[in-house]
Enzyme design. Structure first.
Site: not given
Length: 298
Positions: A146, A240, A270
């Site tokens: 991320s 995501d 995600h």
């Protein structure tokens, strides 16, 4: 074909998101949630954790029985630059050590809004420079999830600008690379995403950048000069919303004939890797990371 467990996790996450009625976590809620989530997916047995200061930056060494002491994966955790810690991502980092057969140095970089840009990238570059005093760049890989994936790319751009020797490879797990969130395809995915909120991304971006240009390539590395980077593995989940960033990066690198391996995983959310051994696809994705990194060690 996606596993039954992946469908169950997706349904559960969508149910939790529906209960929130479109309201993203506050900063403190997000920090607490990520720490609690980390405790649900602990480190594998026989994992060794050793705190260390990398030239003033708090870090920890993560070793498994499979760790080769001559190979290091420098890991940057996710959390939208405002949450996450050594503790929340210790399980993910330890499974990364197991998959790559390396030692992992996990970096506890400073978080926004208390420490906005450029604190995080300053810490990651410092940790890398500290590592270079102990081993060759060819023995180091970078990895992050991320925002940590964004930090991997931003750090590589900064190392290149500073003319430091680059690591052997980089792994970007569901990376957040464009903090402007202006990709029109992001809006198309937003309603299907069981975890992220566009409004939450916007708030985190503002906290991190603190009135600086979001297109600064060290804030949104998708806008940087992507030539001359080491081989990159980019993994994204089809559910995501910020998978659009990983897709855009891979397309740009391919157009430039740069070295990139891109993987889009069906029905994945995600950073599904976080679920560890409880989700088959998380295990499989980690195995793919291990295979990729191990083809580039020298």
């Amino acid at each position: 074909m996606p596993s039954i467990k992946s469908h169950l996790y997706k349904v559960g996450l969508l149910w939790m998101k529906a209960k929130r009625k479109g309201r993203p976590f506050t900063l403190q809620e997000g920090r607490l949630w990520l720490e609690k989530a980390g405790r649900k997916f602990p480190v594998p047995p026989s994992t060794s954790i050793t705190p260390v200061s990398a030239q003033g930056v708090p870090c920890e060494w993560i070793d498994t029985p499979l760790s080769n002491t001559h190979k290091v994966t420098l890991f940057f955790h996710g959390g939208a630059y405002a949450a996450g810690s050594l503790h929340s991502h210790r399980g993910l980092a330890s499974r990364l050590a197991r998959a790559t057969g390396s030692r992992v140095l996990s970096v506890d970089y400073r978080l926004a809004p208390e420490h906005p840009f450029p604190a995080a990238i300053s810490d990651t570059v410092t940790a890398y420079q500290w590592l270079l005093k102990q081993c060759n760049a060819s023995q180091i890989a970078l990895a992050g999830d991320s925002a940590g994936g964004g930090l991997v790319l931003a750090t590589l751009l900064k190392l290149k600008e500073d003319q430091l020797e680059l690591p052997t490879a980089g792994v970007l797990i569901c990376p957040w690379l464009d903090l402007t969130s202006q990709n029109p395809n992001l809006d198309k995915l937003a309603s299907r995403d069981p975890i992220l909120y566009k409004s939450g991304l916007h708030r985190a971006a503002q906290m991190y950048a603190k009135k600086q240009d979001l297109k600064n390539p060290y804030i949104s590395p998708l806008f940087g000069n992507l030539s001359g980077l080491p081989p990159l593995l980019v993994q994204v989940g089809a559910l995501d919303m910020i998978s659009v960033d990983g897709i855009a990066l891979a397309n740009r690198l391919k157009e430039m004939n740069e070295r990139v391996q891109f993987e889009q995983w069906k029905n994945m959310v995600h950073v599904w890797h976080f679920l560890g051994d409880k989700l088959p696809e998380a295990t499989q994705a980690m195995e793919r990371i291990g295979q990729f990194v191990n083809t580039h060690w020298h």
